[in-house]
Design an enzyme around this catalytic site. Structure first.
Site, PDB file in Angstrom:
ATOM      1  N   GLU A  71       0.783  -1.227   0.000  1.00  0.00           N
ATOM      2  CA  GLU A  71       0.000   0.000   0.000  1.00  0.00           C
ATOM      3  C   GLU A  71       0.821   1.287   0.000  1.00  0.00           C
ATOM      4  O   GLU A  71       0.382   2.293  -0.538  1.00  0.00           O
ATOM      5  CB  GLU A  71      -0.950  -0.003   1.213  1.00  0.00           C
ATOM      6  CG  GLU A  71      -1.984  -1.115   1.190  1.00  0.00           C
ATOM      7  CD  GLU A  71      -2.889  -1.032  -0.018  1.00  0.00           C
ATOM      8  OE1 GLU A  71      -3.419   0.057  -0.290  1.00  0.00           O
ATOM      9  OE2 GLU A  71      -3.055  -2.062  -0.703  1.00  0.00           O
ATOM     10  N   SER A 125     -47.322 -38.228  -2.028  1.00  0.00           N
ATOM     11  CA  SER A 125     -47.782 -39.232  -1.059  1.00  0.00           C
ATOM     12  C   SER A 125     -47.181 -39.054   0.326  1.00  0.00           C
ATOM     13  O   SER A 125     -47.609 -39.727   1.269  1.00  0.00           O
ATOM     14  CB  SER A 125     -47.451 -40.627  -1.583  1.00  0.00           C
ATOM     15  OG  SER A 125     -48.188 -40.895  -2.759  1.00  0.00           O
TER      16      SER A 125
END
Length: 751
Positions: A158, A447
Site C-alpha cells: 500500500e 404421497s
C-alpha cells in the site's frame, strides 16, 4: 607653410573620441609620453565606454525575437509575483485547516473499532463457534503485536514510503495520474496514489460518523466516504496532514490495521486472520500475511472464501513486492509461493451455511442483520450431523446421478422435540445468503402427505388392519367435474388394510379414507402437526397436491415420533449481548399441544415402519436399526420426497429441479430414499439402537372403510360414529357436526 622648427610634428586637431583599439592606445601613449597612471586612467575610461554596448547586446538589441523574449520574461515575473502571494495565502489556509482538524482528532485508541454495525456469533449445541454474521471485530492489534510479516506486507503493498512522507505523497499522486491517463481514464479515476495515512482518513470518513437517520444504509454511507472527487481529495489530504501531526506513524498504521474491511464480515486484520486461518494476526506466516494484505484492494473479490485460487494469485504478487523491498529473502519468497496460504477447515465451515441463514431470519432484525451490538446466539446445531448430511448428499449425487445434472436436493435433520440439528438447502453447501430449498421452497408433497390422512382415521378409532377397497372410483368435484384418481401402477389391489395401503402408497384408498373421515379432519391433523401453508379442501388433497416446505414436513413427522404432539422447529436456544449474563431471547420452539392420541401415533409409527420393511421405502431400510418413513412423488415426478425417523432423529429429504423440470427415473423411493439412508447411517453411527415407539395392531380387527363391505361400519373402539360411503352427504353433515362438537369439548376440557 614650411616647418619652422626641428622635431615638431605636423599641425592637426585632437581626436574627439579616444582610439578604440589597444594598438592606438599604445601609439598615443608613446607619442605623448604619458605616465603609467595616465595609461591606467585611459583604460578605465575605455571600459566605461564599452559597458553600455555589451548590455545593449544582451537585451537583444533590435531584431525579431528581442521583444518576444522581453514579453516572456515580464509574464514570468508577473506569475511569480502573484504566485508566491497566492501560495502564501493558501499555505496559511491549509495550515489553519490542518490545525482545526488537529484539534478535533481524539486519542488514537478511540478510533480503533469504528463499526456502525455489530456482529452475530453463533455457537453450536456444545458452545463452539460455527458461524459469524455482520461485522466481526477480532480485537485490537498494534504494530508491535502483529506478525512482522503482516506489517511488512501491508507497507509493501500500500505505501512503501510510509515512514518517510508527511502524509501525502506528491510522487505517488503524480504516478497514479500518469497511470490513469495511460489506461484511458480521467486523472482522478482508478489509481488514487493515496498513502496509508490518506486511506486511514478515508476509513474514518474524515471524522464524520455514521448516522442511521441521515443514510439509507451503512453501505451508502461507506460509498460516499470512498468518493474520489477533487474536493474530496483535498479534504482527505488536509485530514491526513492533521493525522500526521497528531499521531505517530505506528499509531496511524494501528488504526488502519484495525479498521480496514477484509471481506466476509471481517473488520481489521485480527478478525480476518481468525476468519480465514483460524489463528491470531500475530501468528500468520509470510504467505498468509501476503493473502491478507492482498485483500485491501478488493476484499470481496479476493476473499479466499469466495475464490481461493484468485486470492492465492494475488498473494503471490504481494510476496514479490515484499522480496523487492528486502522484507523477504529470495529463498523465503520462493518458499511462500510454493506453500500458498490455505483456508482453514474450521474457517471454511464458519460460513454457517443454510442453518445460520435460517437462524438469522428467525431473530428480530435489530438483533441480527441490523444489529449495532455484538450478539451471541446459542443454537441446536450439531456439526457432526451437518457433516453427515452433506456427505450423504454428495455421495449419492457422485455415485448415482448423471454428471452435469442440475437436480437439487435438501435435507433437514431434527430431534423429536423439533430441535433442528443440521440443514442442507442445496447441493452447494458451504455458502451463505443463498436460496434455501429446505425452508424457502414451496413444493407439492405427493404421497408424503398420506400419514396425516391415516392419523385422522386412527385417531377416530380405526385400526391399521381396517379394510378399504382399492378399486376404480370417480368423484364429481363441484366446479371441476368428474375426477377419477389412479394408482401409480395403474392397477387395483382390491381389499387391503390401511397398513398395506400406506405401505404401497395406493392413491385410491387414500382418497377413500380422506373422504370417509372428512377432509376437514385431515386438514386439522396436518395443520396441527405444523403444516402452516394453505391446504386446498378438495378430494385431490389426499394425494399431496398442496405445497409446503421440507422443514414443515420434517417437523410434522417429528410430531408423529414424539407421540402425537405438535412440534415447532427451532434452532435458537439463547440470545444475549456480548458481556451480558442474562439472555434477551430464549428457546422459541419445541413440543406443543397434542394433535392425535398417543395410541393413534404409535399405531401410525408401526404402519410407517412397514413402509420401509415391505413397501415403497425398502431402499431406506437400515441394518439392525428400526426405522419408519414415507415416500412421496408428485405428478410428473416434479418432486420426490422421503421423510422418516429412527428412535433418535427425524430426517427429511426433498429432491427436484428449481424450474420444476420432471425428474427422470426416480421417485421418492429411489434417490431420496438413498440420500435418507446414507444420512441416517452416518447420523446414527456409534449410537445405541433405540426402539421405535410403535404398537402393532391386535389380531382380528377387520373394520371396513367406505366401499369395503363392512356389515356394521363401526370402528374398532365401538364408537357410534358411522362409517358411510363418501357420497352420503347427509350423514357426512351429521358426522362433521359431531366431530366439531368433540373438538370443541377437547379444547375446553383437554380431553
Amino acid at each position: 607653410m614650411s616647418r619652422t622648427g626641428k622635431g615638431k610634428g605636423p599641425l592637426r586637431a585632437d581626436r574627439r573620441y579616444p582610439a578604440s583599439t589597444a594598438t592606438r592606445k599604445r601609439s598615443t601613449a608613446a607619442k605623448t609620453g604619458k605616465s603609467p597612471a595616465v595609461k591606467s586612467s585611459a583604460k578605465t575610461a575605455a571600459k566605461r565606454v564599452r559597458k553600455p554596448a555589451r548590455r545593449t547586446k544582451r537585451s537583444g538589441g533590435g531584431g525579431f525575437f528581442g521583444p518576444i523574449r522581453a514579453l516572456f520574461r515580464w509574464i514570468l515575473r508577473l506569475i511569480w509575483s502573484i504566485g508566491w502571494r497566492v501560495g502564501a495565502v493558501l499555505g496559511v489556509v491549509v495550515a489553519g485547516a490542518v490545525a482545526f482538524v488537529y484539534n478535533t482528532l481524539p486519542d488514537a485508541t478511540a478510533l480503533i473499532d469504528g463499526r456502525a454495525r455489530g456482529s452475530v456469533t453463533m455457537m453450536d449445541d456444545t458452545g463452539e463457534v460455527f458461524a459469524w454474521r455482520g461485522d466481526q471485530f477480532g480485537g485490537m492489534i498494534t504494530t508491535d503485536t502483529v506478525s512482522p510479516h503482516l506489517k511488512n506486507a501491508i507497507i509493501s503493498t500500500e505505501d512503501r514510503r510510509f515512514y518517510s512522507h508527511f502524509g501525502v505523497s506528491p510522487r505517488g499522486v503524480a504516478s497514479a495520474i500518469r497511470i490513469n491517463l495511460t489506461e484511458g481514464r480521467s486523472a482522478l479515476s482508478g489509481h488514487g496514489g493515496s498513502t496509508i495515512t490518506q486511506q486511514t482518513a478515508k476509513l474514518l470518513c474524515l471524522g464524520t460518523p455514521y448516522d442511521p437517520s441521515e443514510w439509507k444504509s451503512e453501505t451508502e454511507y461507506e460509498a460516499d466516504c470512498r468518493r474520489g472527487s477533487l474536493a474530496r481529495k483535498i479534504r482527505e489530504a488536509i485530514y491526513a496532514l492533521a493525522m500526521e501531526a497528531r499521531y505517530t506513524k505506528d499509531e496511524i498504521l494501528t488504526i488502519y490495521m484495525n479498521r480496514a474491511y477484509l471481506g466476509a464480515g471481517a473488520r481489521g486484520f485480527q478478525a480476518a486472520a481468525q476468519r480465514y486461518f483460524g489463528k491470531s494476526a500475530a501468528e500468520v506466516n509470510p504467505a498468509e500475511a501476503a493473502m491478507l494484505a492482498g485483500l485491501l484492494v478488493a476484499p470481496t473479490r479476493y476473499a479466499p472464501t469466495s475464490n481461493l485460487e484468485r486470492s492465492q494469485e494475488r498473494a503471490s504478487l504481494i510476496i514479490g513486492l515484499m522480496e523487492q523491498e528486502d522484507y523477504l529473502t529470495a529463498a523465503e519468497a520462493t518458499q511462500a509461493r510454493n506453500a500458498p496460504a490455505q483456508l482453514s477447515e474450521a474457517a471454511e465451515a464458519r460460513a454457517g451455511g443454510y442453518f445460520a441463514d435460517w437462524v438469522m431470519e428467525s431473530v428480530p432484525s435489530f438483533l441480527a442483520s441490523e444489529t449495532t451490538e455484538d450478539v451471541l446466539i446459542r443454537t441446536t446445531f450439531d456439526s457432526r450431523l451437518q457433516r453427515a448430511a452433506e456427505g450423504a448428499m454428495q455421495t449419492v449425487f457422485a455415485e448415482k446421478v448423471r454428471e452435469g445434472s442440475k437436480a437439487q436436493a435438501a435435507i433437514v435433520v431434527m430431534s423429536a422435540d423439533g430441535a433442528v440439528r443440521a440443514m442442507v438447502g442445496g447441493r452447494k453447501t458451504r455458502v451463505s445468503g443463498q436460496f434455501n430449498r429446505a425452508t424457502q421452497a414451496l413444493r407439492q408433497t405427493g404421497s408424503a402427505f398420506k400419514p396425516f390422512i391415516y392419523a385422522a382415521a386412527l385417531d377416530l378409532g380405526y385400526s391399521p388392519n381396517s379394510i378399504v377397497v382399492d378399486e376404480p372410483m370417480t368423484l364429481n368435484v363441484p366446479g371441476s367435474g368428474p375426477w377419477s384418481p389412479q394408482n401409480y401402477t395403474r392397477k387395483f389391489a382390491g381389499r387391503v388394510t390401511l397398513t398395506e395401503a400406506l405401505a404401497d402408497s395406493l392413491n385410491i384408498p387414500a382418497v377413500k379414507v380422506s373422504e370417509a373421515v372428512g377432509r376437514d379432519a385431515v386438514i386439522a391433523v396436518a395443520t396441527g402437526f405444523g403444516i402452516s401453508t394453505k391446504i386446498d379442501n378438495v378430494p385431490a388433497m389426499a394425494l399431496g397436491t398442496s405445497e409446503t416446505t421440507l422443514l414443515q414436513m420434517t417437523a410434522a413427522y417429528a410430531g408423529i415420533l414424539n407421540g402425537g404432539s405438535s412440534v415447532t422447529p427451532y434452532g435458537l436456544t439463547e440470545l444475549k449481548l456480548l458481556g451480558d449474563e442474562s439472555a434477551l431471547i430464549g428457546q422459541d420452539g419445541g413440543i406443543g399441544e397434542r394433535v392425535v392420541s398417543q395410541s393413534a401415533a404409535r399405531q401410525l409409527v408401526w404402519m410407517m415402519h412397514e413402509v420401509i420393511e415391505s413397501g415403497t421405502g425398502r431402499r431406506a431400510k437400515l441394518d439392525g436399526r428400526p426405522a419408519a418413513g414415507k415416500t412421496g412423488t408428485t405428478s410428473a415426478a416434479r418432486d420426490a420426497w422421503f421423510v422418516g425417523f429412527t428412535g433418535e432423529y427425524v430426517v427429511g429429504v426433498w429432491m427436484g429441479y428449481d424450474d420444476n423440470t420432471p425428474l427422470t427415473g426416480t421417485t421418492g423411493g429411489g434417490l431420496p430414499a438413498d440420500i435418507w439412508r446414507e444420512t441416517m447411517v452416518r447420523v446414527n453411527d456409534g449410537l445405541p439402537v433405540t426402539p421405535l415407539p410403535m404398537d402393532p395392531p391386535s389380531n382380528g380387527s377387520d373394520n371396513r372403510l367406505a366401499g369395503g363391505g363392512s356389515s356394521d361400519g363401526q370402528p374398532s373402539n365401538g364408537t357410534s360414529a358411522p362409517l358411510e360411503d363418501f357420497g352420503n352427504t347427509g350423514d357426512r353433515i351429521v358426522r362433521d357436526t359431531e366431530r366439531a362438537i368433540t373438538n370443541v369439548l377437547k379444547s375446553l376440557f383437554g380431553g
